[in-house]
Write an enzyme that holds these catalytic residues in place. Structure first.
Site, PDB file in Angstrom:
ATOM      1  N   ARG A 168      -7.342  33.149  64.129  1.00  0.00           N
ATOM      2  CA  ARG A 168      -6.081  33.183  63.401  1.00  0.00           C
ATOM      3  C   ARG A 168      -6.347  32.726  61.968  1.00  0.00           C
ATOM      4  NH1 ARG A 168      -4.704  35.938  66.924  1.00  0.00           N
ATOM      5  NH2 ARG A 168      -2.805  35.875  68.224  1.00  0.00           N
TER       6      ARG A 168
ATOM      7  N   GLU B 196      -1.123  36.964  56.157  1.00  0.00           N
ATOM      8  CA  GLU B 196      -1.340  38.395  56.392  1.00  0.00           C
ATOM      9  C   GLU B 196      -0.064  39.134  56.780  1.00  0.00           C
ATOM     10  OE1 GLU B 196      -2.664  38.916  61.000  1.00  0.00           O
ATOM     11  OE2 GLU B 196      -4.078  37.797  59.765  1.00  0.00           O
TER      12      GLU B 196
ATOM     13  N   HIS C  86      -6.962  42.455  60.879  1.00  0.00           N
ATOM     14  CA  HIS C  86      -6.629  41.949  62.221  1.00  0.00           C
ATOM     15  C   HIS C  86      -6.790  43.050  63.262  1.00  0.00           C
ATOM     16  CE1 HIS C  86      -4.013  38.676  64.332  1.00  0.00           C
ATOM     17  NE2 HIS C  86      -4.912  39.195  65.165  1.00  0.00           N
TER      18      HIS C  86
END
Length: 382
Positions: free
Chosen positions: A290, A319, A351
């Site tokens: 993360r 993000e 991601h």
């Protein structure tokens, strides 16, 4: 509800090498489900997961599930798999919000994606609409206030999916970092074919520190053994065969530090300015966990000063609203992202480490099973 034997057999096929099975009863059939074994964290105790009591044989009636934030590829899988479980899905691409609570009408269970933060107001509205179970199609639950959800009568469940997806991607990022892949490609695209300043390193000559040894971290360690490098590990609950060490010692001795721990209040900015200063000069940071695990400003300072050798980041603090969207024709407001992307020794991807055929199938299947478990009353607090 009856399920044909051939379908049950297909559903019981192993989906990946490293998993813990849990059993549920659907009619007269027994199905296998995957139990998450990721690194421990304080919030996990509050997450409701599902497990079938061994003595239970209660049948499950046809259930309805509202699926929010559902992309096209997910929708195809939900429509393919849901009938096998006797589930009628209501599917929308919109993220769950107060404005579309009506889509959950009549359904006790909903499934959401990990891309959008779920507000307390939305959780309250869901509760008032009769929703009692929220299954997030992710391992992490940091986009949900799990404690508040519980206070308004909503249980939260996460899903397990193939750890190999993220583990493979992590190894790719490590290799790209130590072989200066971004700088090499940039030079080649500009027809500069010289070898100066792009001499790489071999993993067998390096020490890799793995922070978080849940299913994904353990899968990363297994792959690293094949490269012959020294591996150090840190976890507050050691659970695999590894050379465990305190995190500060791991940082001092590692040439590469890779992060696989859940994001909690305690792990936010786990790698901060102080800890970056403890790292070896020229070391690399890899993050597929993360974004907020790393203090981005501290990371930028260390990269720009040459203190660190580089970074490979699949996740980034801030993000949200950028990753998973087309930003070609609009300005990027995250200045740290723009600064990082300018650096030749920093690789960023949006991601995407988890995003494989196998992992996506696992995610949809286990989201359906979790909801069916809840409808059957087969829940437990883990």
């Amino acid at each position: 509800m009856k399920i044909k034997t051939s379908i049950v057999a297909r559903l019981q096929r192993p989906t990946y090498r490293r998993r813990i099975k849990k059993r549920i009863r659907v009619g007269n059939a027994t199905l296998s489900c995957l139990e998450d074994m990721s690194s421990s964290g304080p919030t996990r105790a509050a997450v409701r997961r599902t497990r079938a009591p061994a003595s239970s044989s209660r049948a499950v009636s046809t259930a309805g599930i509202t699926v929010y934030g559902c992309e096209q590829d997910e929708a195809l899988l939900f429509r393919e798999m849901a009938p096998r479980y006797g589930v009628v899905p209501t599917i929308t691409k919109e993220a769950v919000s107060e404005a579309n609570i009506d889509l959950a009408a009549g359904n006790r269970c909903i499934s959401i994606g990990h891309k959008t933060h779920v507000t307390r107001a939305t959780l309250t509205a869901l509760s008032r609409a009769g929703v009692e179970y929220l299954s997030t199609r992710s391992v992490g639950c940091n986009h949900i206030d799990v404690s508040y959800a519980k206070s308004v009568g909503i249980s939260v469940g996460n899903v397990a999916y193939s750890p190999d997806s993220v583990a493979d991607y992590t190894l790719m990022l490590m290799l790209m970092a130590v072989r200066h892949a971004k700088a090499t490609v940039r030079r080649t695209d500009a027809h500069d074919y010289r070898l100066s300043e792009i001499r790489g390193k071999e993993l067998r000559d390096l020490t890799v520190g793995v922070v978080g040894t849940g299913r994904i971290g353990t899968a990363v360690i297994d792959r690293l053994r094949g490269f012959g490098c020294r591996v150090l590990a840190y976890d507050n609950r050691p659970n695999t065969a590894a050379d465990y060490t305190p995190i500060d010692e791991l940082l001092r001795h590692s040439d590469i530090v890779t992060l696989h721990t859940p994001l909690t209040a305690e792990t936010r900015h786990l790698v901060d300015r102080r800890r970056i200063e403890q790292m070896k000069h020229g070391a690399f940071i890899v993050n597929t966990g993360r974004g907020p695990l790393v203090d981005t400003e501290a990371l930028l300072s260390a990269l720009e000063s040459g203190r660190l050798g580089g970074a490979a980041l699949d996740v980034l603090d801030g993000e949200e609203g950028i990753f998973y969207t087309d930003c070609r024709n609009r300005p990027i407001e995250n200045r740290s992202l723009l600064r990082l992307q300018e650096l030749p020794n920093v690789f960023i991807s949006p991601h995407t480490a988890y995003y494989t055929d196998h992992a996506l199938s696992d995610t949809i299947r286990n989201s359906l099973i979790n909801c069916l478990d809840f409808e059957s009353g087969k829940t437990w607090t883990g």
